[in-house]
Design a protein around this motif. Structure first.
Motif, PDB file in Angstrom:
ATOM      1  N   HIS A   1       0.851  -1.191   0.000  1.00  0.00           N
ATOM      2  CA  HIS A   1       0.000   0.000   0.000  1.00  0.00           C
ATOM      3  C   HIS A   1       0.892   1.248   0.000  1.00  0.00           C
ATOM      4  CE1 HIS A   1      -3.065   2.879   1.260  1.00  0.00           C
ATOM      5  NE2 HIS A   1      -3.990   1.929   1.284  1.00  0.00           N
TER       6      HIS A   1
ATOM      7  N   THR B   1      -9.875   0.200   3.766  1.00  0.00           N
ATOM      8  CA  THR B   1      -8.511  -0.299   3.607  1.00  0.00           C
ATOM      9  C   THR B   1      -7.767   0.488   2.544  1.00  0.00           C
ATOM     10  OG1 THR B   1      -9.108  -2.524   4.356  1.00  0.00           O
ATOM     11  CG2 THR B   1      -7.168  -2.333   2.960  1.00  0.00           C
TER      12      THR B   1
ATOM     13  N   TYR C   1      -5.756   0.360   6.578  1.00  0.00           N
ATOM     14  CA  TYR C   1      -6.137  -0.136   7.896  1.00  0.00           C
ATOM     15  C   TYR C   1      -7.549  -0.706   7.865  1.00  0.00           C
ATOM     16  CZ  TYR C   1      -7.420  -0.254  12.822  1.00  0.00           C
ATOM     17  OH  TYR C   1      -7.844  -0.668  14.059  1.00  0.00           O
ATOM     18  N   ALA C   2      -7.746  -1.776   8.618  1.00  0.00           N
ATOM     19  CA  ALA C   2      -9.056  -2.265   9.037  1.00  0.00           C
ATOM     20  C   ALA C   2      -8.808  -2.978  10.356  1.00  0.00           C
ATOM     21  CB  ALA C   2      -9.664  -3.226   8.009  1.00  0.00           C
TER      22      ALA C   2
ATOM     23  N   ARG D   1     -10.866  -7.804   9.537  1.00  0.00           N
ATOM     24  CA  ARG D   1      -9.910  -8.652   8.823  1.00  0.00           C
ATOM     25  C   ARG D   1     -10.258 -10.129   8.974  1.00  0.00           C
ATOM     26  NH1 ARG D   1      -3.923  -5.794   9.658  1.00  0.00           N
ATOM     27  NH2 ARG D   1      -4.706  -3.703  10.111  1.00  0.00           N
TER      28      ARG D   1
ATOM     29  N   TYR E   1      -3.206  -9.495   2.201  1.00  0.00           N
ATOM     30  CA  TYR E   1      -3.039  -8.885   3.522  1.00  0.00           C
ATOM     31  C   TYR E   1      -1.698  -8.159   3.636  1.00  0.00           C
ATOM     32  CZ  TYR E   1      -7.215 -10.950   5.607  1.00  0.00           C
ATOM     33  OH  TYR E   1      -8.517 -11.266   5.919  1.00  0.00           O
TER      34      TYR E   1
ATOM     35  N   VAL F   1      -2.049  -4.702   1.567  1.00  0.00           N
ATOM     36  CA  VAL F   1      -3.009  -3.617   1.785  1.00  0.00           C
ATOM     37  C   VAL F   1      -2.907  -2.929   3.135  1.00  0.00           C
ATOM     38  CG1 VAL F   1      -4.640  -4.687   0.179  1.00  0.00           C
ATOM     39  CG2 VAL F   1      -4.856  -5.146   2.647  1.00  0.00           C
ATOM     40  N   TYR F   2      -2.163  -3.476   4.111  1.00  0.00           N
ATOM     41  CA  TYR F   2      -2.178  -2.901   5.453  1.00  0.00           C
ATOM     42  C   TYR F   2      -0.828  -2.296   5.836  1.00  0.00           C
ATOM     43  CZ  TYR F   2      -6.743  -4.982   5.886  1.00  0.00           C
ATOM     44  OH  TYR F   2      -8.054  -5.298   5.678  1.00  0.00           O
TER      45      TYR F   2
END
Length: 525
Positions: A56, A370, A375-376, A381, A403, A406-407
């Motif tokens: 990301h 996200t 963030y989530a 998640r 995962y 994206v974070y």
């Protein structure tokens, strides 16, 4: 700070000290014994680390900004820093390459580094140590609470490695939330009190975000220019990039947010990305804050009567228990853990995990937040995206990559055991005692997503039924041979058995059609 700067002063040969992008800590073992007159600290922004997954944009900007700020901090203390920026024309674009370049440019009698947080890079550092022309010392990362040896001793001889029992051991070891030899309040775990659905009309608290300083603004601009095709937006970047900024966020959380964290930590709400969560994982993983210090400060809030025990215990368990346990599992089981696929999942990851273009309101909201925030929170998640990927039978490799991509807090040591252990049960029960499979009823109970969704969460089958419902029973039937004897799944399998063979086949057929319709197709070997 120069783009690439080598100064070497003083008498004799010094030590080259490597500081990686997730090691922004004054307590870093690689910096212990540093001689400012002779030693040089090497820091490098390299494409290999920015692109081994297409991180990301905010993750890359966060890392670059934290590195640049830390380098300035070191230079203010009189430390010589060889800093290589991402756009330096001589950049080798790998950590090993920059180590070789630094050794060629300066006279050093040793290289010192702190162990890497990810197995792939640790292997590269070990290979470098084998060919380097000077001794290479790789020191333990003492920023964690539990050492590798401690975890191995705890795990030795155990048939099951349950986090709960590791957590109790860590409580005893650190004397956190203890009353003599007993847990504070008479219980080790108050999780049963921490599952409240968001009360109608109750809004989450205002959250403190960190406006980008000049260093972060420059890093953001560099990422926008150099990584335009990576996932995610940069507009709402608000992550701490210095220890001082991170301390402000921690203090705000402990004072204003922690008291209600326990009650609502599992709740989800449309358009509310932060809820009551700490938002400090990025700072911990980068080394900007000390996890043990955060735990002790949270305990102090409880001791002062400013937060209830269920909130403080639940928060401390995520750090002292879960974070340390997950790291221990990772290093105990890699590299073999990376290949685990217990459920023989073989489907592709649907495109809407990237685009958010789906009529499933919960999934669309999680992907949107996200993309916007990198963030989530953990229930989004685990029980939305992770649960859906498992029900669809997506191969764990693309789930891992998603995962990790994206974070902003994603590093393989923390993400992979969560993905293969909790989210998809690919490890077959090392981390979790059962698959966290759930129908739409769970999401309806813990969120406000379902009220505005085009799918009917009450309908069990048919075109208008919630896809989670259409997939759930088919998942159990498809994996009957692997899961039927799991004692924690005895009740749903009794229910499934009572349906009779014809209905079970119909449920399986509907689940198969739903998998295909949602884009989880079989193309993986």
């Amino acid at each position: 700070m120069a783009k690439s700067n080598t100064r070497h002063t003083g008498e004799g040969r010094g030590t080259l000290r490597l500081v990686l992008g997730d090691q922004m800590s004054d307590r870093l073992s690689a910096l212990e014994g540093l001689d400012t007159a002779r030693d040089v600290v090497l820091m490098a922004e390299v494409r290999d680390e920015a692109t081994y997954v297409r991180h990301h944009k905010q993750k890359i900007a966060l890392t670059f900004a934290a590195m640049r700020s830390f380098a300035l901090r070191l230079e203010e203390r009189g430390v010589t820093v060889r800093y290589v920026r991402i756009d330096d024309p001589d950049n080798a674009h790998s950590i090993v390459g920059e180590l070789h370049r630094a050794l060629e440019a300066g006279a050093f009698d040793a290289v010192v580094m702190t162990e890497c947080g990810e197995w792939r890079l640790a292997q590269a550092m070990a290979a470098f140590a084998g060919v380097a022309q000077v001794p290479v010392e790789i020191r333990e990362d003492r920023r964690f609470i539990c050492t590798h040896d401690q975890f191995r001793r705890w795990a030795s001889g155990k048939s099951q490695l349950r986090m709960e029992f590791f957590y109790r051991e860590m409580r005893r070891e650190t004397n956190i939330l203890m009353d003599g030899k007993q847990p504070e309040g008479g219980q080790w775990n108050y999780d049963a009190e921490n599952r409240k659905k968001l009360t109608k009309g109750l809004r989450p608290p205002r959250r403190l975000r960190t406006p980008p300083d000049l260093v972060a603004q420059e890093a953001i601009a560099d990422v926008a220019r150099l990584f335009p095709d990576h996932f995610g937006d940069l507009d709402d970047f608000g992550w701490p990039t210095t220890a001082e900024q991170a301390e402000t966020v921690v203090a705000d959380f402990l004072e204003h947010v922690l008291p209600a964290f326990g009650d609502w930590q599992d709740a989800m709400a449309r358009g509310e990305p932060w809820m009551w969560h700490g938002l400090i994982a990025t700072s911990m993983h980068l080394g900007l804050v000390d996890p043990l210090d955060v735990c002790r400060r949270a305990e102090a809030v409880y001791r002062a009567g400013k937060a209830p025990l269920n909130a403080v215990e639940g928060f401390i368990r995520q750090i002292l228990g879960w974070r340390e346990y997950i790291r221990g599992i990772y290093w105990l089981k890699v590299p073999e853990y990376r290949e685990r696929n217990f459920l023989d999942a073989d489907r592709t990851l649907p495109w809407f995990f990237w685009s958010g273009e789906t009529d499933m309101a919960c999934v669309a909201d999680v992907v949107e937040t996200t993309r916007a925030n990198a963030y989530a929170h953990h229930i989004q998640r685990l029980m939305v995206t992770g649960n859906l990927a498992m029900l669809l039978g997506v191969h764990p490799d693309p789930v891992d990559d998603w995962y990790m991509t994206v974070y902003a807090d994603a590093y393989e040591w923390v993400e992979m055991p969560n993905t293969r252990g909790m989210a998809t049960f690919a490890d077959g029960g090392i981390v979790g005692s059962k698959p966290y499979a759930a129908s739409g009823a769970y999401i309806d109970r813990m969120s406000d997503y379902c009220g505005g969704c085009r799918y009917d969460v009450k309908a069990k089958a048919g075109e208008g039924a919630c896809p989670f419902n259409r997939l759930y029973w088919g998942f159990l039937e498809r994996n009957r041979g692997l899961l039927r004897d799991n004692v924690r799944l005895a009740m749903p399998y009794r229910t499934l058995d009572n349906f009779g063979p014809e209905r079970r086949q119909a449920l399986l057929a509907e689940a198969e059609a739903t998998r295909t319709k949602l884009g989880a197709v079989t193309t993986l070997e």
